[in-house]
Design a protein around this motif. Structure first.
Motif, PDB file in Angstrom:
ATOM      1  N   HIS A  64      46.915   9.842 -32.855  1.00  7.03           N
ATOM      2  CA  HIS A  64      46.226  10.082 -31.578  1.00  7.03           C
ATOM      3  C   HIS A  64      44.894   9.329 -31.538  1.00  7.03           C
ATOM      4  O   HIS A  64      44.034   9.514 -32.414  1.00  7.03           O
ATOM      5  N   ASP A  89      45.057   8.364 -21.082  1.00  4.63           N
ATOM      6  CA  ASP A  89      43.602   8.383 -20.891  1.00  4.63           C
ATOM      7  C   ASP A  89      42.927   9.327 -21.885  1.00  4.63           C
ATOM      8  O   ASP A  89      41.808   9.070 -22.336  1.00  4.63           O
ATOM      9  N   ASP A  91      44.117   9.912 -24.925  1.00  3.46           N
ATOM     10  CA  ASP A  91      44.239   9.138 -26.166  1.00  3.46           C
ATOM     11  C   ASP A  91      43.195   8.018 -26.236  1.00  3.46           C
ATOM     12  O   ASP A  91      42.517   7.850 -27.244  1.00  3.46           O
ATOM     13  N   ILE A  95      39.530  10.927 -27.566  1.00  6.17           N
ATOM     14  CA  ILE A  95      39.549  10.786 -29.038  1.00  6.17           C
ATOM     15  C   ILE A  95      39.470   9.317 -29.465  1.00  6.17           C
ATOM     16  O   ILE A  95      38.906   8.991 -30.507  1.00  6.17           O
ATOM     17  N   ASN A 117      46.035   9.355 -15.920  1.00  8.61           N
ATOM     18  CA  ASN A 117      46.434  10.387 -14.944  1.00  8.61           C
ATOM     19  C   ASN A 117      45.382  11.493 -14.814  1.00  8.61           C
ATOM     20  O   ASN A 117      45.624  12.519 -14.183  1.00  8.61           O
ATOM     21  N   LEU A 122      50.765  15.945 -21.888  1.00 10.81           N
ATOM     22  CA  LEU A 122      51.648  16.512 -22.924  1.00 10.81           C
ATOM     23  C   LEU A 122      51.239  17.921 -23.335  1.00 10.81           C
ATOM     24  O   LEU A 122      52.079  18.765 -23.628  1.00 10.81           O
ATOM     25  N   THR A 123      49.917  18.181 -23.335  1.00 13.11           N
ATOM     26  CA  THR A 123      49.464  19.509 -23.754  1.00 13.11           C
ATOM     27  C   THR A 123      49.243  20.443 -22.558  1.00 13.11           C
ATOM     28  O   THR A 123      48.507  21.416 -22.641  1.00 13.11           O
TER      29      THR A 123
HETATM   30  C1  LIG Z   1      44.409  14.540 -33.739  1.00 15.63           C
HETATM   31  C2  LIG Z   1      45.094  15.223 -32.587  1.00 15.63           C
HETATM   32  N1  LIG Z   1      44.363  15.999 -31.761  1.00 15.63           N
HETATM   33  C3  LIG Z   1      44.947  16.606 -30.716  1.00 15.63           C
HETATM   34  C4  LIG Z   1      46.292  16.452 -30.494  1.00 15.63           C
HETATM   35  C5  LIG Z   1      46.960  17.194 -29.352  1.00 15.63           C
HETATM   36  N2  LIG Z   1      47.310  16.297 -28.267  1.00 15.63           N
HETATM   37  C6  LIG Z   1      48.553  15.798 -28.128  1.00 15.63           C
HETATM   38  S1  LIG Z   1      48.704  14.801 -26.794  1.00 15.63           S
HETATM   39  C7  LIG Z   1      47.093  15.077 -26.371  1.00 15.63           C
HETATM   40  C8  LIG Z   1      46.471  14.451 -25.144  1.00 15.63           C
HETATM   41  C9  LIG Z   1      47.405  13.691 -24.307  1.00 15.63           C
HETATM   42  O1  LIG Z   1      46.750  13.218 -23.170  1.00 15.63           O
HETATM   43  P1  LIG Z   1      46.840  11.699 -22.757  1.00 15.63           P
HETATM   44  O2  LIG Z   1      46.449  10.819 -23.871  1.00 15.63           O
HETATM   45  O3  LIG Z   1      46.073  11.524 -21.503  1.00 15.63           O
HETATM   46  O4  LIG Z   1      48.400  11.466 -22.524  1.00 15.63           O
HETATM   47  P2  LIG Z   1      49.357  11.999 -21.371  1.00 15.63           P
HETATM   48  O5  LIG Z   1      50.151  13.111 -21.980  1.00 15.63           O
HETATM   49  O6  LIG Z   1      48.526  12.465 -20.231  1.00 15.63           O
HETATM   50  O7  LIG Z   1      50.186  10.808 -21.044  1.00 15.63           O
HETATM   51  C10 LIG Z   1      46.444  15.907 -27.269  1.00 15.63           C
HETATM   52  C11 LIG Z   1      45.034  16.326 -27.166  1.00 15.63           C
HETATM   53  C12 LIG Z   1      47.025  15.640 -31.380  1.00 15.63           C
HETATM   54  N3  LIG Z   1      48.329  15.408 -31.228  1.00 15.63           N
HETATM   55  N4  LIG Z   1      46.394  15.028 -32.417  1.00 15.63           N
END
Ligand SMILES: Cc1ncc(C[n+]2csc(CCOP(=O)(O)OP(=O)(O)O)c2C)c(N)n1
Ligand code: SF4
Ligand SMILES: [Mg+2]
Length: 285
Positions: A64, A89, A91, A95, A117, A122-123
């Motif tokens: 991530h 966004d 990702d 982070i 978005n 995903l969460t």
């Molecule tokens: C180190 C770590 N922290 C938190 C998570 C939990 N997590 C999984 S996906 C996500 C965020 C996803 O959001 P985005 O990058 O915007 O992708 P989208 O699902 O909106 O396409 C998080 C916080 C993880 N997998 N790994």
């Protein structure tokens, strides 16, 4: 790896903007006749990060927020490959925010697609750094990735598309692929890609998008003008899209590799390197 994985059916909700990103990317890769066996997509963590499973190319699911370091390393190891990093966004701007800034600064010749978005899809719908004020109660001013990218002096390609505008998105992806594949540096494309389940922004974004390239006098080689234009569109409630900036700066491969042969292209056969290996061993005796 001796076999391709077969692409799978995307797991996205019906209507997810990421389908538009996948369709445009497929079209751009096939129109440019980029061979699948010379293409790698590094996916982030999130719904968007599934994209590398849905195309007939090599794929790598990164940690991530750490897809850019992985993609940069692949490019350094073999600059002949088409390397695409693609994630969300959360990702890329939360982070992975500092990696985003330093990738823009270092300028490795890879394409970076962010499926933006405004939520952590995903969460299940927490506000991301680009979430609109009021979404899930957030009062924070959204992060503006294109202004950040434009403010870094060695950035060389800054664009934004919308998954609801396929012709523009295919054009931007082709430009980005050509930029990275001519080893000119980091091709960043933020894509407005609505999450219809947790933050359905289709109707609002369709009205707000402004294509800067629609103005024939827009000069995408002028960084200062690009910044001013993008900022003034944002300040008047719009969202700047299109090829905002294209410029020149040394690529990371140029800086790092000099005249040396990239790792994946070196001849490492034990027979032909026996003397070198023996010399190396003497250093450990
Ligand atoms: C180190 C770590 N922290 C938190 C998570 C939990 N997590 C999984 S996906 C996500 C965020 C996803 O959001 P985005 O990058 O915007 O992708 P989208 O699902 O909106 O396409 C998080 C916080 C993880 N997998 N790994
Ligand atoms: S939750 Fe949102 S981002 Fe994830 S697949 Fe569904 S619509 Fe797309
Ligand atoms: Mg997201």
């Amino acid at each position: 790896m001796t076999e391709y994985f077969k692409p799978v059916t995307p797991i996205w909700c019906p209507g997810c903007g990421d389908f538009g990103v996948l369709a445009a990317l497929k079209k751009a890769l096939s129109e440019l006749k980029i061979p699948p066996h010379e293409t790698v997509i590094v996916g982030g963590i999130g719904c968007s990060g599934h994209i590398h499973n849905d195309l007939l190319v090599y794929g790598y699911h990164a940690l991530h927020g750490r897809l850019l370091t992985t993609a940069t390393a692949i490019k350094l190891a073999n600059p002949k490959l088409t390397v695409i990093a693609a994630g969300g966004d959360g990702d890329g701007y939360a982070i992975g925010g500092n990696h985003f800034i330093h990738a823009l600064r270092r300028n490795p010749s890879i394409v970076y697609i962010v499926m933006n978005n405004g939520t952590y899809g995903l969460t299940k719908g927490q506000p991301s750094p680009t979430a609109q004020v009021g979404y899930e109660g957030t009062q924070e001013i959204p992060f503006e990735p294109v202004l950040t990218a434009l403010s870094i002096r060695s950035s060389t390609f800054v664009a934004r598309g919308f998954s609801g505008n396929q012709p523009q998105l295919v054009y931007l992806f082709k430009e980005a692929l050509n930029h990275a594949n001519s080893l000119k540096g980091f091709a960043f494309v933020d894509v407005l890609s609505p999450c219809v389940t947790y933050n359905d922004t289709y109707a609002v974004w369709r009205k707000a998008v402004v294509d800067v390239n629609a103005d024939k006098n827009y000069d995408y080689t002028d960084r200062k003008k690009a910044f001013e234009t993008a900022l003034s569109i944002i300040e008047s409630g719009g969202i700047p899209t299109g090829l905002l900036y294209k410029g020149e700066s040394k690529s990371f491969e140029q800086m790092m590799l000099h005249d040396s042969t990239p790792m994946a292209l070196q001849n490492l056969s034990p027979e032909q390197n026996l003397e070198k290996y023996k010399q190396l061993l003497t250093r450990f005796k």
